[in-house]
Design an enzyme around this catalytic site. Structure first.
Site, PDB file in Angstrom:
ATOM      1  N   ASN A 178       0.843  -1.194   0.000  1.00  0.00           N
ATOM      2  CA  ASN A 178       0.000   0.000   0.000  1.00  0.00           C
ATOM      3  C   ASN A 178       0.884   1.252   0.000  1.00  0.00           C
ATOM      4  O   ASN A 178       1.736   1.418   0.889  1.00  0.00           O
ATOM      5  CB  ASN A 178      -0.903  -0.039   1.243  1.00  0.00           C
ATOM      6  N   ASP A 207      -0.112   4.540   0.092  1.00  0.00           N
ATOM      7  CA  ASP A 207      -0.762   5.778   0.554  1.00  0.00           C
ATOM      8  C   ASP A 207       0.187   6.700   1.312  1.00  0.00           C
ATOM      9  O   ASP A 207       0.120   7.922   1.200  1.00  0.00           O
ATOM     10  CB  ASP A 207      -1.938   5.457   1.492  1.00  0.00           C
ATOM     11  N   HIS A 208       1.078   6.094   2.119  1.00  0.00           N
ATOM     12  CA  HIS A 208       1.896   6.942   2.984  1.00  0.00           C
ATOM     13  C   HIS A 208       3.000   7.671   2.231  1.00  0.00           C
ATOM     14  O   HIS A 208       3.530   8.666   2.728  1.00  0.00           O
ATOM     15  CB  HIS A 208       2.431   6.135   4.168  1.00  0.00           C
ATOM     16  N   HIS A 246      -5.474   3.839  -1.773  1.00  0.00           N
ATOM     17  CA  HIS A 246      -6.819   4.203  -1.296  1.00  0.00           C
ATOM     18  C   HIS A 246      -7.102   5.626  -1.770  1.00  0.00           C
ATOM     19  O   HIS A 246      -6.477   6.571  -1.307  1.00  0.00           O
ATOM     20  CB  HIS A 246      -6.835   4.114   0.235  1.00  0.00           C
ATOM     21  N   ARG A 277      -9.237   8.400  -1.306  1.00  0.00           N
ATOM     22  CA  ARG A 277     -10.249   8.823  -0.330  1.00  0.00           C
ATOM     23  C   ARG A 277     -11.076   9.969  -0.890  1.00  0.00           C
ATOM     24  O   ARG A 277     -10.599  10.754  -1.703  1.00  0.00           O
ATOM     25  CB  ARG A 277      -9.578   9.248   0.981  1.00  0.00           C
ATOM     26  N   ARG A 316      -6.919  13.099   0.665  1.00  0.00           N
ATOM     27  CA  ARG A 316      -5.875  13.543   1.601  1.00  0.00           C
ATOM     28  C   ARG A 316      -4.495  12.989   1.249  1.00  0.00           C
ATOM     29  O   ARG A 316      -3.492  13.554   1.643  1.00  0.00           O
ATOM     30  CB  ARG A 316      -6.235  13.168   3.039  1.00  0.00           C
ATOM     31  N   GLU A 348      -8.526   0.705  -3.200  1.00  0.00           N
ATOM     32  CA  GLU A 348      -9.410   0.775  -2.026  1.00  0.00           C
ATOM     33  C   GLU A 348     -10.255   2.019  -2.163  1.00  0.00           C
ATOM     34  O   GLU A 348      -9.735   3.097  -2.469  1.00  0.00           O
ATOM     35  CB  GLU A 348      -8.584   0.917  -0.744  1.00  0.00           C
ATOM     36  N   THR A 397      -6.941   6.702   9.922  1.00  0.00           N
ATOM     37  CA  THR A 397      -6.868   5.626   8.928  1.00  0.00           C
ATOM     38  C   THR A 397      -8.167   4.826   9.027  1.00  0.00           C
ATOM     39  O   THR A 397      -9.003   5.123   9.880  1.00  0.00           O
ATOM     40  CB  THR A 397      -5.629   4.738   9.177  1.00  0.00           C
ATOM     41  N   THR A 398      -8.342   3.834   8.137  1.00  0.00           N
ATOM     42  CA  THR A 398      -9.598   3.082   8.133  1.00  0.00           C
ATOM     43  C   THR A 398      -9.827   2.423   9.487  1.00  0.00           C
ATOM     44  O   THR A 398      -8.964   1.720   9.998  1.00  0.00           O
ATOM     45  CB  THR A 398      -9.545   1.989   7.037  1.00  0.00           C
ATOM     46  N   GLU A 410     -11.296  -9.065   2.562  1.00  0.00           N
ATOM     47  CA  GLU A 410     -10.023  -8.757   3.204  1.00  0.00           C
ATOM     48  C   GLU A 410     -10.309  -8.682   4.702  1.00  0.00           C
ATOM     49  O   GLU A 410     -11.070  -7.816   5.150  1.00  0.00           O
ATOM     50  CB  GLU A 410      -9.444  -7.432   2.695  1.00  0.00           C
ATOM     51  N   HIS A 421      -4.085  -4.506   7.507  1.00  0.00           N
ATOM     52  CA  HIS A 421      -4.228  -3.366   8.408  1.00  0.00           C
ATOM     53  C   HIS A 421      -3.396  -3.580   9.665  1.00  0.00           C
ATOM     54  O   HIS A 421      -3.621  -4.536  10.393  1.00  0.00           O
ATOM     55  CB  HIS A 421      -5.681  -3.071   8.798  1.00  0.00           C
ATOM     56  N   GLY A 422      -2.440  -2.685   9.853  1.00  0.00           N
ATOM     57  CA  GLY A 422      -1.628  -2.704  11.076  1.00  0.00           C
ATOM     58  C   GLY A 422      -0.562  -3.787  11.105  1.00  0.00           C
ATOM     59  O   GLY A 422       0.073  -3.978  12.141  1.00  0.00           O
ATOM     60  N   GLY A 436       1.037  -1.456   4.366  1.00  0.00           N
ATOM     61  CA  GLY A 436       1.477  -0.136   3.952  1.00  0.00           C
ATOM     62  C   GLY A 436       2.423   0.529   4.921  1.00  0.00           C
ATOM     63  O   GLY A 436       3.641   0.592   4.707  1.00  0.00           O
ATOM     64  N   HIS A 437       1.885   0.986   6.042  1.00  0.00           N
ATOM     65  CA  HIS A 437       2.629   1.896   6.918  1.00  0.00           C
ATOM     66  C   HIS A 437       3.989   1.353   7.340  1.00  0.00           C
ATOM     67  O   HIS A 437       5.000   2.059   7.278  1.00  0.00           O
ATOM     68  CB  HIS A 437       1.763   2.213   8.152  1.00  0.00           C
TER      69      HIS A 437
HETATM   70  N1  PXP Z   1      -6.044  -2.845   4.038  1.00  0.00           N
HETATM   71  C1  PXP Z   1      -6.965  -1.859   4.103  1.00  0.00           C
HETATM   72  C2  PXP Z   1      -8.362  -2.155   3.674  1.00  0.00           C
HETATM   73  C3  PXP Z   1      -6.610  -0.566   4.536  1.00  0.00           C
HETATM   74  O1  PXP Z   1      -7.550   0.399   4.585  1.00  0.00           O
HETATM   75  C4  PXP Z   1      -5.270  -0.313   4.875  1.00  0.00           C
HETATM   76  C5  PXP Z   1      -4.868   1.081   5.281  1.00  0.00           C
HETATM   77  O2  PXP Z   1      -4.986   1.926   4.212  1.00  0.00           O
HETATM   78  C6  PXP Z   1      -4.339  -1.360   4.785  1.00  0.00           C
HETATM   79  C7  PXP Z   1      -4.765  -2.625   4.391  1.00  0.00           C
HETATM   80  C8  PXP Z   1      -2.896  -1.168   5.118  1.00  0.00           C
HETATM   81  O3  PXP Z   1      -2.776  -0.861   6.470  1.00  0.00           O
HETATM   82  P1  PXP Z   1      -1.375  -0.450   7.057  1.00  0.00           P
HETATM   83  O4  PXP Z   1      -0.982   0.843   6.424  1.00  0.00           O
HETATM   84  O5  PXP Z   1      -1.643  -0.335   8.525  1.00  0.00           O
HETATM   85  O6  PXP Z   1      -0.412  -1.550   6.717  1.00  0.00           O
END
Ligand code: PXP
Length: 249
Positions: A7, A9-10, A43, A45, A49, A70, A100-101, A151, A190-191, A212-213
């Site tokens: 991901n 996004d960051h 993603h 949004r 952002r 996303e 975040t989500t 997911e 996520h996370g 992602g992060h």
């Molecule tokens: N999956 C989904 C559906 C998400 O919304 C996100 C955050 O954008 C991620 C995965 C990735 O999460 P993280 O950045 O915490 O790894």
């Protein structure tokens, strides 16, 4: 063996902090692919952002692996998805005030609307995944509305204490089994971090982890290609011994 979706996004978050041109997630996607990314996730949004419409357009042209978009299930986003045709759309809940989500999509009480949205996207030839909590009610509803994939939300597992993690892990494991029984294909995300990813990667039948992060944070030290390579290695070769006391395979 699970594959890895990265991901980006960051990267866009850093760019948008200055409303500047760099760093640009588009060339960074190629570096992620060089490191072994099996897919690229962004993603878009509603408030734009981080990822911008131009990022989506250019990534659609340049990503050589798979592009996973996303997005919220809004009319605007559905039109964008149908016009852009990513490989997959993952529908997520979206709140303007969240960082975040938060939480999974509420599928069970929005079945009629989601069914219509999913049909429109699928009719355009795009796979649809729903980002959901690993609970039977949402998994069954996901099947009912016609999604091909879910997911599973790993945020609670990721944020829980190491004492609590085995219980949260068990919910994801059970969610994976339940999804497969329903005939759904399963991703998770996520996370997830270099520290907590292995038990999730080791779940039988888990197909792809979206991360992602943690990868983007590590890329500041070692570069994106290496950060992806390190994560891919953990995802593909998770330790078989339990990380926190109970067997997880
Ligand atoms: N999956 C989904 C559906 C998400 O919304 C996100 C955050 O954008 C991620 C995965 C990735 O999460 P993280 O950045 O915490 O790894």
């Amino acid at each position: 063996m699970a594959s890895l979706g990265v991901n980006l996004d960051h990267i866009a978050n850093v760019r948008q902090a200055r409303k500047a041109n760099e760093p640009d997630p588009v060339p960074m996607a190629l570096l992620a692919e060089l490191g072994g990314a099996d897919g690229i996730t962004i993603h878009l949004r509603e408030d734009r952002r981080h990822i911008q419409d131009r990022d989506l357009r250019l990534l659609k042209e340049t990503v050589r692996s798979r592009l996973n978009l996303e997005m919220a299930a809004t009319p605007e986003m559905v039109d964008i998805a149908i016009n852009t045709l990513p490989d997959m759309v993952t529908l997520v809940p979206e709140k303007r005030e969240e960082i975040t989500t938060e939480g999974g999509l509420e599928v069970s009480s929005n079945k009629a609307y989601l069914k219509e949205v999913i049909e429109r996207i699928q009719d355009a030839g795009v796979l649809v995944s729903l980002f959901v909590d690993a609970i039977p009610k949402q998994l069954e509803a996901s099947k009912n509305v016609g999604a091909t994939w879910v997911e599973l939300h790993t945020g609670t597992y990721a944020e829980s204490t190491w004492e609590r993690k085995p219980f949260e892990l068990a919910k994801i494991q059970e969610g994976c089994v339940r999804s497969k029984t329903l005939g759904l294909r399963v991703n998770a995300g996520h996370g997830l971090t270099y520290q907590n990813v292995e038990p999730i990667a080791a779940i039988e039948g888990m197909e792809e982890l979206n991360i992602g992060h943690s990868i983007i944070a590590r890329s500041i030290s070692v570069g994106l290609t290496e950060a992806v390579r390190e994560m891919k290695n953990l995802v593909q070769n998770p330790r078989k011994e339990p990380l926190f006391g109970i067997p997880y395979t």
